[in-house]
Write a protein that holds these residues in place. Structure first.
Motif, PDB file in Angstrom:
ATOM      1  N   GLY A   1       0.785  -1.226   0.000  1.00 28.84           N
ATOM      2  CA  GLY A   1       0.000   0.000   0.000  1.00 28.84           C
ATOM      3  C   GLY A   1       0.816   1.275   0.000  1.00 28.84           C
ATOM      4  N   TYR A   2       2.080   1.249  -0.491  1.00 28.41           N
ATOM      5  CA  TYR A   2       2.950   2.423  -0.510  1.00 28.41           C
ATOM      6  C   TYR A   2       3.397   2.728  -1.940  1.00 28.41           C
ATOM      7  N   VAL A   3       3.800   3.984  -2.173  1.00 26.90           N
ATOM      8  CA  VAL A   3       4.280   4.419  -3.485  1.00 26.90           C
ATOM      9  C   VAL A   3       5.648   5.070  -3.308  1.00 26.90           C
ATOM     10  N   LEU A   4       6.593   4.721  -4.175  1.00 29.86           N
ATOM     11  CA  LEU A   4       7.943   5.297  -4.158  1.00 29.86           C
ATOM     12  C   LEU A   4       7.933   6.617  -4.928  1.00 29.86           C
ATOM     13  N   ALA A   5       8.651   7.631  -4.389  1.00 35.93           N
ATOM     14  CA  ALA A   5       8.688   8.945  -5.045  1.00 35.93           C
ATOM     15  C   ALA A   5      10.018   9.629  -4.750  1.00 35.93           C
ATOM     16  N   ARG A   6      10.192  10.792  -5.392  1.00 38.86           N
ATOM     17  CA  ARG A   6      11.378  11.625  -5.187  1.00 38.86           C
ATOM     18  C   ARG A   6      11.033  12.729  -4.190  1.00 38.86           C
ATOM     19  N   GLY A   7      11.891  12.900  -3.187  1.00 37.96           N
ATOM     20  CA  GLY A   7      11.644  13.930  -2.189  1.00 37.96           C
ATOM     21  C   GLY A   7      11.735  15.327  -2.771  1.00 37.96           C
TER      22      GLY A   7
ATOM     23  N   ARG B   1      13.359  17.820  -1.597  1.00 39.82           N
ATOM     24  CA  ARG B   1      14.732  18.346  -1.530  1.00 39.82           C
ATOM     25  C   ARG B   1      15.716  17.383  -2.188  1.00 39.82           C
ATOM     26  N   ARG B   2      15.784  16.163  -1.683  1.00 38.34           N
ATOM     27  CA  ARG B   2      16.671  15.175  -2.296  1.00 38.34           C
ATOM     28  C   ARG B   2      16.314  13.807  -1.716  1.00 38.34           C
ATOM     29  N   GLY B   3      16.780  12.774  -2.402  1.00 38.03           N
ATOM     30  CA  GLY B   3      16.585  11.420  -1.906  1.00 38.03           C
ATOM     31  C   GLY B   3      15.207  10.864  -2.225  1.00 38.03           C
ATOM     32  N   PHE B   4      14.993   9.623  -1.757  1.00 36.02           N
ATOM     33  CA  PHE B   4      13.759   8.910  -2.023  1.00 36.02           C
ATOM     34  C   PHE B   4      12.825   9.018  -0.821  1.00 36.02           C
ATOM     35  N   VAL B   5      11.532   9.042  -1.101  1.00 36.57           N
ATOM     36  CA  VAL B   5      10.525   9.022  -0.048  1.00 36.57           C
ATOM     37  C   VAL B   5       9.466   7.982  -0.434  1.00 36.57           C
ATOM     38  N   VAL B   6       8.636   7.644   0.547  1.00 37.71           N
ATOM     39  CA  VAL B   6       7.558   6.685   0.341  1.00 37.71           C
ATOM     40  C   VAL B   6       6.263   7.333   0.822  1.00 37.71           C
ATOM     41  N   LEU B   7       5.198   7.193   0.037  1.00 35.79           N
ATOM     42  CA  LEU B   7       3.889   7.730   0.402  1.00 35.79           C
ATOM     43  C   LEU B   7       2.925   6.579   0.648  1.00 35.79           C
ATOM     44  N   ASP B   8       2.075   6.729   1.679  1.00 35.05           N
ATOM     45  CA  ASP B   8       1.026   5.735   1.891  1.00 35.05           C
ATOM     46  C   ASP B   8      -0.260   6.204   1.213  1.00 35.05           C
TER      47      ASP B   8
ATOM     48  N   GLY C   1      19.151   3.878  -7.984  1.00 30.45           N
ATOM     49  CA  GLY C   1      19.559   4.813  -9.024  1.00 30.45           C
ATOM     50  C   GLY C   1      19.283   6.253  -8.656  1.00 30.45           C
ATOM     51  N   ASP C   2      19.143   7.092  -9.649  1.00 32.77           N
ATOM     52  CA  ASP C   2      18.964   8.526  -9.455  1.00 32.77           C
ATOM     53  C   ASP C   2      17.518   8.811  -9.037  1.00 32.77           C
ATOM     54  N   PRO C   3      17.312   9.555  -7.914  1.00 27.12           N
ATOM     55  CA  PRO C   3      15.938   9.885  -7.508  1.00 27.12           C
ATOM     56  C   PRO C   3      15.189  10.692  -8.551  1.00 27.12           C
ATOM     57  N   ALA C   4      15.941  11.408  -9.416  1.00 24.98           N
ATOM     58  CA  ALA C   4      15.278  12.225 -10.438  1.00 24.98           C
ATOM     59  C   ALA C   4      14.451  11.387 -11.396  1.00 24.98           C
ATOM     60  N   ASP C   5      14.732  10.091 -11.478  1.00 24.44           N
ATOM     61  CA  ASP C   5      13.974   9.218 -12.368  1.00 24.44           C
ATOM     62  C   ASP C   5      12.604   8.856 -11.810  1.00 24.44           C
ATOM     63  N   GLN C   6      12.364   9.180 -10.546  1.00 22.85           N
ATOM     64  CA  GLN C   6      11.100   8.826  -9.913  1.00 22.85           C
ATOM     65  C   GLN C   6      10.116   9.991  -9.983  1.00 22.85           C
ATOM     66  N   LEU C   7       8.874   9.699  -9.678  1.00 20.12           N
ATOM     67  CA  LEU C   7       7.847  10.734  -9.614  1.00 20.12           C
ATOM     68  C   LEU C   7       8.139  11.693  -8.470  1.00 20.12           C
TER      69      LEU C   7
ATOM     70  N   VAL D   1       6.788  14.185  -5.330  1.00 24.44           N
ATOM     71  CA  VAL D   1       5.755  13.954  -4.318  1.00 24.44           C
ATOM     72  C   VAL D   1       4.391  14.380  -4.848  1.00 24.44           C
ATOM     73  N   ALA D   2       4.343  15.523  -5.516  1.00 24.37           N
ATOM     74  CA  ALA D   2       3.060  15.998  -6.061  1.00 24.37           C
ATOM     75  C   ALA D   2       2.522  15.029  -7.110  1.00 24.37           C
ATOM     76  N   GLU D   3       3.415  14.520  -7.979  1.00 21.96           N
ATOM     77  CA  GLU D   3       2.983  13.557  -8.993  1.00 21.96           C
ATOM     78  C   GLU D   3       2.527  12.247  -8.360  1.00 21.96           C
ATOM     79  N   ALA D   4       3.240  11.834  -7.303  1.00 20.05           N
ATOM     80  CA  ALA D   4       2.841  10.600  -6.613  1.00 20.05           C
ATOM     81  C   ALA D   4       1.478  10.767  -5.951  1.00 20.05           C
ATOM     82  N   GLU D   5       1.216  11.955  -5.396  1.00 16.71           N
ATOM     83  CA  GLU D   5      -0.091  12.203  -4.795  1.00 16.71           C
ATOM     84  C   GLU D   5      -1.192  12.144  -5.856  1.00 16.71           C
ATOM     85  N   SER D   6      -0.909  12.721  -7.021  1.00 19.94           N
ATOM     86  CA  SER D   6      -1.883  12.657  -8.116  1.00 19.94           C
ATOM     87  C   SER D   6      -2.109  11.217  -8.559  1.00 19.94           C
ATOM     88  N   LEU D   7      -1.027  10.428  -8.595  1.00 16.44           N
ATOM     89  CA  LEU D   7      -1.142   9.028  -8.977  1.00 16.44           C
ATOM     90  C   LEU D   7      -1.999   8.265  -7.977  1.00 16.44           C
TER      91      LEU D   7
END
Length: 450
Positions: free
Chosen positions: A206-212, A214-221, A245-251, A253-259
């Motif tokens: 039930g989590y989604v991987l995203a780009r923070g 500021r920097r690094g990876f974050v996870v959204l529930d 890999g590079d966090p820039a390749d991930q969505l 936070v705003a895009e992950a919320e939309s997803l």
């Protein structure tokens, strides 16, 4: 007992946290030493004011003392441990505050020292304080005959559940145990060997991987709460980047919320809300029982405190009185006055020890009652955690169904499909007349001519 210390600022925040009686069953300010103020907020504010005369920004040292679950520790045993920690840290005779907390049938202590030397007006250096506290904690476990935690055993591993106050508060706002959140993310990490596998593992829970931001990876529930991935895993950011890999390749936070909004339908959100409401409702009887027990225990302690105050007053009247005038002069000359003082001091000390033992006995009896309630709380937590795991898998299924373009029919759609099938194949209908038999086309079956 586990000793956890930190250098810090934030006098007002620390005082508010230590005197918080909403999240604790009982809070008692045991001692204020070396302060002018008679309350904790004022005492810690004094330290902040004095620190303004120095360059020190972390002017406090905070220490928590947590005995093992199910072990009763008396006030003198806590104070002895605090005194030993004070000597090891080099904070002897520094202003300090001692607070006792009781929660879920356990009692633990907090200490806040001032690091500012008021004579030399400089901060006391605390080198290697974590090593010193861990050494003392191990000694206390061995002296009391308690089983050593894995992290203290020779060759033992470090517990993965060392979370900060901020992480704990964020998890409480989300309605989850922070250990549960970390465990879910760590399991997905351990069971994956590629970025894609890790993302699917998170989706299963039930989590989604995203780009923070500021920097690094974050996870959204599913409620869009954001968790730092490296902190949840307990590893460095560069180790996470090495695998993902590079966090820039991930969505973002705003895009992950939309997803998340796109993937989770309103129907599923309504189901999640009903699920949370049901779990919250299950806590109401236990919360009411806990509050009633808490009120009763506080009333019992207030009654004991009033009894001690009255008895101390009566005993003070019964103690020997020093004479005045010529009789008093004779008593001082013969040494009788000194004997009376010593006898009164001994009686006062014995009375104080007796009162302390009575307080400890009452606390221990009450903690037995609280632990019985806590066993029910623990059982409900375990049950609801299992239910949340099932819910997380359902959310993961919803993620994948949307990602693959699978549209799950609603009950209404299934009903219409069955109706159309019935009309087409005359399922459940009256047999047709022979005159109209040629108008009825049987369902097309497989071609057997080949």
């Amino acid at each position: 007992m586990i000793l956890k210390g930190s250098q810090r600022a934030g006098a007002a925040d620390l005082a508010a946290h230590l005197m918080n009686d909403r999240d604790n069953d009982h809070v008692s300010l045991y001692e204020l030493r070396g302060f002018v103020a008679s309350d904790l907020h004022g005492a810690l504010s004094e330290t902040h004011a004095i620190s303004k005369g120095t360059r020190c920004t972390q002017y406090l040292f905070s220490l928590s003392l947590n005995p093992p679950i199910g072990k009763d520790v008396t006030e003198p045993e806590f104070i002895e441990a605090i005194e030993r920690a004070e000597v090891k840290l080099g904070l002897s005779n520094q202003p300090r505050a001692i607070i006792f907390h009781e929660k879920e049938g356990r009692r633990h202590a907090h200490v806040a020292w001032s690091r500012i030397d008021g004579v030399e007006m400089k901060a006391i250096n605390l080198p290697h304080f974590k090593i010193k506290l861990n050494t003392l904690a191990r000694e206390l476990y061995l002296e009391h005959g308690w089983d050593l935690p894995e992290g203290m055993q020779v060759g033992g591993g470090k517990s993965p559940y060392n979370f900060t106050l901020a992480e704990w508060q964020q998890a409480k706002r989300a309605g989850l145990d922070p250990r549960e959140i970390k465990q879910a993310i760590q399991q997905a990490w351990a069971q994956s060997d590629s970025p894609k596998a890790f993302k699917h593992g998170l989706e299963d829970k039930g989590y989604v991987l995203a780009r923070g931001d500021r920097r690094g990876f974050v996870v959204l529930d599913c409620d869009k709460n954001v968790y730092a991935l490296s902190r949840a895993l307990g590893i460095k950011t560069k180790e996470v980047k090495a695998r993902l890999g590079d966090p820039a390749d991930q969505l973002s936070v705003a895009e992950a919320e939309s997803l998340i909004d796109h993937k989770i339908s309103q129907q599923l959100r309504g189901f999640i809300k009903a699920f949370k409401d049901k779990q919250a409702e299950a806590w109401q009887p236990l919360d009411a029982e806990r509050q009633a027990l808490k009120d009763q225990h506080r009333a019992d302690r207030a009654m004991l405190s009033a009894f001690h105050a009255k008895r101390q007053k009566d005993e003070l009247k019964d103690r020997l009185v020093l004479r005045t005038g010529l009789g008093g002069l004779w008593d001082r000359f013969t040494g009788r006055a000194s004997e009376i003082r010593k006898a009164n001091e001994l009686a006062a000390w014995q009375a104080a020890k007796r009162d302390q033992c009575e307080r400890d006995n009452l606390v221990f009896d009450q903690m037995v009652e609280r632990r019985k309630l806590q066993s029910k709380v623990h059982a409900l937590r375990q049950s609801q955690q299992a239910e949340r795991s099932v819910m997380a898998r359902m959310i993961g299924d919803a993620y994948r169904a949307k990602s693959l373009g699978i549209v799950r029919p609603t009950d209404e759609a299934r009903t219409m499909a069955r109706k159309r099938a019935a009309e087409r194949f005359n399922i459940g209908a009256d047999p047709p007349d022979h005159a109209d038999a040629d108008k009825v086309k049987p369902p097309k079956g497989p071609d057997l001519s080949r």
